[in-house]
Write a protein that holds these residues in place. Structure first.
Motif, PDB file in Angstrom:
ATOM      1  N   ALA A   1      -2.414   2.315   1.779  1.00 28.53           N
ATOM      2  CA  ALA A   1      -2.238   3.516   0.961  1.00 28.53           C
ATOM      3  C   ALA A   1      -2.796   4.760   1.637  1.00 28.53           C
ATOM      4  O   ALA A   1      -2.212   5.840   1.543  1.00 28.53           O
ATOM      5  N   LYS A   2      -3.926   4.627   2.298  1.00 23.62           N
ATOM      6  CA  LYS A   2      -4.545   5.784   2.953  1.00 23.62           C
ATOM      7  C   LYS A   2      -3.598   6.385   3.994  1.00 23.62           C
ATOM      8  O   LYS A   2      -3.441   7.596   4.085  1.00 23.62           O
ATOM      9  N   ARG A   3      -2.959   5.533   4.747  1.00 21.23           N
ATOM     10  CA  ARG A   3      -2.025   5.958   5.805  1.00 21.23           C
ATOM     11  C   ARG A   3      -0.647   6.292   5.240  1.00 21.23           C
ATOM     12  O   ARG A   3       0.141   6.983   5.877  1.00 21.23           O
ATOM     13  N   GLY A   4      -0.358   5.787   4.062  1.00 22.15           N
ATOM     14  CA  GLY A   4       0.980   5.959   3.505  1.00 22.15           C
ATOM     15  C   GLY A   4       1.967   5.009   4.159  1.00 22.15           C
ATOM     16  O   GLY A   4       3.093   5.371   4.469  1.00 22.15           O
ATOM     17  N   TYR A   5       1.540   3.761   4.337  1.00 23.96           N
ATOM     18  CA  TYR A   5       2.349   2.777   5.062  1.00 23.96           C
ATOM     19  C   TYR A   5       2.732   1.616   4.157  1.00 23.96           C
ATOM     20  O   TYR A   5       1.913   1.123   3.392  1.00 23.96           O
ATOM     21  N   LEU A   6       3.994   1.208   4.266  1.00 26.12           N
ATOM     22  CA  LEU A   6       4.495   0.049   3.550  1.00 26.12           C
ATOM     23  C   LEU A   6       5.532  -0.628   4.437  1.00 26.12           C
ATOM     24  O   LEU A   6       6.371   0.042   5.029  1.00 26.12           O
ATOM     25  N   ARG A   7       5.448  -1.945   4.536  1.00 25.77           N
ATOM     26  CA  ARG A   7       6.419  -2.727   5.304  1.00 25.77           C
ATOM     27  C   ARG A   7       6.749  -3.980   4.524  1.00 25.77           C
ATOM     28  O   ARG A   7       5.846  -4.672   4.044  1.00 25.77           O
ATOM     29  N   ALA A   8       8.031  -4.259   4.393  1.00 22.23           N
ATOM     30  CA  ALA A   8       8.489  -5.477   3.727  1.00 22.23           C
ATOM     31  C   ALA A   8       9.574  -6.108   4.590  1.00 22.23           C
ATOM     32  O   ALA A   8      10.541  -5.445   4.951  1.00 22.23           O
ATOM     33  N   VAL A   9       9.382  -7.385   4.909  1.00 22.51           N
ATOM     34  CA  VAL A   9      10.336  -8.122   5.731  1.00 22.51           C
ATOM     35  C   VAL A   9      10.768  -9.363   4.962  1.00 22.51           C
ATOM     36  O   VAL A   9       9.933 -10.151   4.516  1.00 22.51           O
TER      37      VAL A   9
END
Length: 109
Positions: free
Chosen positions: A61-69
């Motif tokens: 959340a701090k970085r604003g990162y999300l990854r879904a595979v």
């Protein structure tokens, strides 16, 4: 700016990756970042809860990162459900991108 990368294989979305905050508003009040996050996170919830897919999911959340595979070995019914969910997600992201292209970069490959 949030960079959104959607990866397709055989015309099905197999990976979604979002990186960075949009910068549209101040942290905690950024409606564009909030809208994008809601679209993507709801789709991921649907992959788990509706389609029953065992998605490899990572966030920061701090970085604003999300990854879904998505896993490669989905049966045809699960793959269909995932396609419906993820294509709907892509429509929402594309619509948001159209109105806020200075804050969202969208790549579909």
């Amino acid at each position: 700016m949030t960079k959104v990368k959607v990866t397709k294989q055989d015309n099905s979305i197999v990976k979604i990756e979002c990186d960075g905050h949009t910068g549209y508003g101040v942290e905690g009040e950024d409606i564009v970042c909030s809208a994008l996050s809601s679209i993507v996170q709801t789709a991921v919830l649907g992959l788990f809860g509706v389609a029953g897919a065992n998605v490899d999911f990572t966030t920061d959340a701090k970085r604003g990162y999300l990854r879904a595979v998505l896993p490669q070995n989905l049966d045809s019914a699960t793959r269909h459900d995932c396609d419906v969910i993820l294509n709907t997600m892509l429509l929402g992201i594309a619509d948001l991108h159209e109105g806020f292209s200075d804050f969202i970069e969208l790549e579909v490959k």
